[in-house]
Scaffold this active site. Structure first.
Site, mmCIF file in Angstrom:
data_model
loop_
_atom_site.group_PDB
_atom_site.id
_atom_site.type_symbol
_atom_site.label_atom_id
_atom_site.label_comp_id
_atom_site.label_asym_id
_atom_site.label_seq_id
_atom_site.Cartn_x
_atom_site.Cartn_y
_atom_site.Cartn_z
ATOM 1 N N ASP A 168 0.842 -1.201 0.000
ATOM 2 C CA ASP A 168 0.000 0.000 0.000
ATOM 3 C C ASP A 168 0.880 1.255 0.000
ATOM 4 O OD1 ASP A 168 -2.278 1.509 0.087
ATOM 5 O OD2 ASP A 168 -2.711 1.138 2.202
ATOM 6 N N ARG A 207 0.245 7.758 -2.349
ATOM 7 C CA ARG A 207 0.839 8.773 -1.468
ATOM 8 C C ARG A 207 2.303 9.021 -1.817
ATOM 9 N NH1 ARG A 207 -1.375 5.879 3.624
ATOM 10 N NH2 ARG A 207 -1.964 4.453 1.961
ATOM 11 N N TRP A 208 2.977 7.976 -2.234
ATOM 12 C CA TRP A 208 4.383 8.133 -2.651
ATOM 13 C C TRP A 208 4.440 9.085 -3.844
ATOM 14 C CZ3 TRP A 208 7.195 7.441 -7.090
ATOM 15 C CH2 TRP A 208 8.590 7.370 -6.955
ATOM 16 N N GLU A 214 -12.092 -5.110 -4.812
ATOM 17 C CA GLU A 214 -12.632 -3.764 -4.520
ATOM 18 C C GLU A 214 -11.913 -2.683 -5.338
ATOM 19 O OE1 GLU A 214 -11.706 -5.985 -1.942
ATOM 20 O OE2 GLU A 214 -13.809 -6.586 -1.830
ATOM 21 N N ASN A 215 -10.730 -3.000 -5.865
ATOM 22 C CA ASN A 215 -9.980 -1.984 -6.624
ATOM 23 C C ASN A 215 -10.666 -1.583 -7.928
ATOM 24 O OD1 ASN A 215 -6.709 -3.212 -5.558
ATOM 25 N ND2 ASN A 215 -7.876 -1.465 -4.792
HETATM 26 C C1 FPP Z 1 -2.004 0.393 -3.302
HETATM 27 O O1 FPP Z 1 -1.526 1.703 -3.353
HETATM 28 C C2 FPP Z 1 -1.494 -0.348 -4.430
HETATM 29 C C3 FPP Z 1 -2.266 -0.921 -5.396
HETATM 30 C C4 FPP Z 1 -3.728 -0.880 -5.389
HETATM 31 C C5 FPP Z 1 -1.654 -1.596 -6.530
HETATM 32 C C6 FPP Z 1 -0.488 -2.438 -6.197
HETATM 33 C C7 FPP Z 1 0.184 -2.755 -7.461
HETATM 34 C C8 FPP Z 1 1.508 -2.743 -7.660
HETATM 35 C C9 FPP Z 1 2.486 -2.512 -6.594
HETATM 36 C C10 FPP Z 1 2.030 -3.070 -8.999
HETATM 37 C C11 FPP Z 1 2.016 -4.554 -9.143
HETATM 38 C C12 FPP Z 1 2.820 -4.965 -10.298
HETATM 39 C C13 FPP Z 1 3.085 -6.257 -10.556
HETATM 40 C C14 FPP Z 1 4.001 -6.570 -11.666
HETATM 41 C C15 FPP Z 1 2.486 -7.349 -9.755
HETATM 42 P P1 FPP Z 1 -2.591 2.885 -3.377
HETATM 43 O O2 FPP Z 1 -2.815 3.276 -4.777
HETATM 44 O O3 FPP Z 1 -3.833 2.464 -2.651
HETATM 45 O O4 FPP Z 1 -1.837 3.975 -2.582
HETATM 46 P P2 FPP Z 1 -2.500 5.138 -1.705
HETATM 47 O O5 FPP Z 1 -3.296 4.457 -0.621
HETATM 48 O O6 FPP Z 1 -1.316 5.870 -1.179
HETATM 49 O O7 FPP Z 1 -3.340 5.963 -2.636
#
Ligand code: FPP
Length: 246
Positions: free
Chosen positions: A25, A29-30, A72-73
Site C-alpha cells: 500500500d 501517497r508516494w 474492490e480496486n
Molecule cells: C495500493 O496503493 C497499491 C495498489 C492498489 C496496486 C499495487 C500494485 C503494484 C504494486 C504493482 C504490481 C505490479 C506487478 C508486476 C504485480 P494505493 O494506490 O492504494 O496507494 P494510496 O493508498 O497511497 O493511494
C-alpha cells in the site's frame, strides 16, 4: 542479475518465515509526495515487486504472496485501473526471463477472467513458463478477495456434496482448506502491510489466522531490503503461540 547482498547479521537464518504475505500500500501517497502522477507511483511500486522478490529468495523465504489488485480496486477510476493492468503486463513481460533464471514459480490467486485479455494472457504465459520452478513461489493476488475465496471454496464443497463425493460431516477445516485457490500455501507466517494502515482489507482471511502482523509506515515504493530485514528481525523476536502456552 545483481550481486547478492551480504546477509544481515541480526537475522537468524534458521528461523526465516516460510511464507510472507504483503499488502503493498502507499503507491498513491508516494506519488503525491514526489509530485508525480498516480501511475508513476504504481510504476515505482511495480519495480519494487522484483526487488523484494529477489530479497526474499536470497533470504530463503519459500513463499511470497503479494496483493496486487483486489476485487474492490475496480471501484477506482477506469483510467487508473487500465493503467494498472497495462503496467502489470509490461512488468510481467520485462521480468519473466529473470523470474525463470532465478527458478521462481509464479502462481495466481483470484479470477483472471475479468481482466483485460492481454494482461490475463501475459500472466497466464508467465504462470505456464515458470510452472516447474522450485526455488520460491510468488503468489500474485490479482482480482482477489478473501471473502470471495471462501465463497468459492464453499461452493466447491457444496458441489462435491451434491455430486455424492463428500458427506456433510466431512466438511472440516482440512476439506475447506483443500478448496482454497492455492491450498498448498494455506498458512501465512508473516503479514506485512506498508503505509501505516492498520487493516487487513480482505486479504487471505483464512491463511492469516495465526500470522504475525507487522504494519510499517513506509510507503510500498520505499519498502526496500533493509525494511524487509527489519520486519524479519521483529518477526523473529516474537513468541508465536498458536493459541497455546509456550
Ligand atoms: C495500493 O496503493 C497499491 C495498489 C492498489 C496496486 C499495487 C500494485 C503494484 C504494486 C504493482 C504490481 C505490479 C506487478 C508486476 C504485480 P494505493 O494506490 O492504494 O496507494 P494510496 O493508498 O497511497 O493511494
Amino acid at each position: 542479475m545483481k550481486k547478492q547482498e551480504a546477509p544481515d547479521s541480526r537475522i537468524d537464518p534458521e528461523h526465516i518465515p516460510g511464507h510472507i504475505a504483503i499488502i503493498m500500500d502507499g503507491n498513491g501517497r508516494w506519488a503525491e509526495r514526489h509530485g508525480k502522477s498516480r501511475s508513476k507511483g504504481h510504476e515505482a511500486g511495480a519495480k519494487n515487486v522484483y526487488e523484494i522478490t529477489e530479497a526474499c529468495r536470497e533470504l530463503g523465504v519459500k513463499t511470497l504472496s503479494l496483493f496486487a489488485f483486489s476485487t474492490e480496486n475496480w471501484r477506482r477510476s477506469k483510467k487508473e485501473v487500465d493503467s494498472l493492468f497495462r503496467l502489470m503486463s509490461r512488468y510481467v513481460k520485462r521480468y519473466s526471463d529473470q523470474i525463470q533464471k532465478t527458478d521462481v514459480r509464479l502462481l495466481h490467486m483470484g479470477n483472471l477472467e475479468d481482466l483485460p485479455r492481454e494482461t490475463a494472457g501475459d500472466i497466464r504465459e508467465c504462470l505456464e513458463q515458470t510452472r516447474n520452478n522450485k526455488a520460491m513461489d510468488v503468489c500474485i493476488a490479482l482480482n482477489y478477495g478473501g471473502r470471495q475465496e471462501l465463497v468459492d471454496a464453499a461452493r466447491r464443497l457444496a458441489g462435491q456434496v451434491k455430486a455424492g463425493n463428500l458427506r456433510e460431516e466431512d466438511i472440516t477445516e482440512e476439506a475447506l482448506e483443500a478448496n482454497l485457490y492455492l491450498p498448498q500455501h494455506s498458512e501465512v507466517d508473516l503479514l506485512i502491510r506498508t503505509s501505516g494502515e492498520n487493516r487487513i482489507s480482505n486479504f487471505m482471511l483464512w491463511q492469516i489466522s495465526y500470522a504475525e502482523i507487522i504494519v510499517t509506515p513506509t510507503l510500498w515504493p520505499d519498502f526496500n531490503r533493509s525494511c524487509l530485514n527489519d520486519a524479519i528481525v521483529e518477526y523473529q523476536a516474537r513468541n508465536r503461540r498458536f493459541g497455546g502456552r509456550p
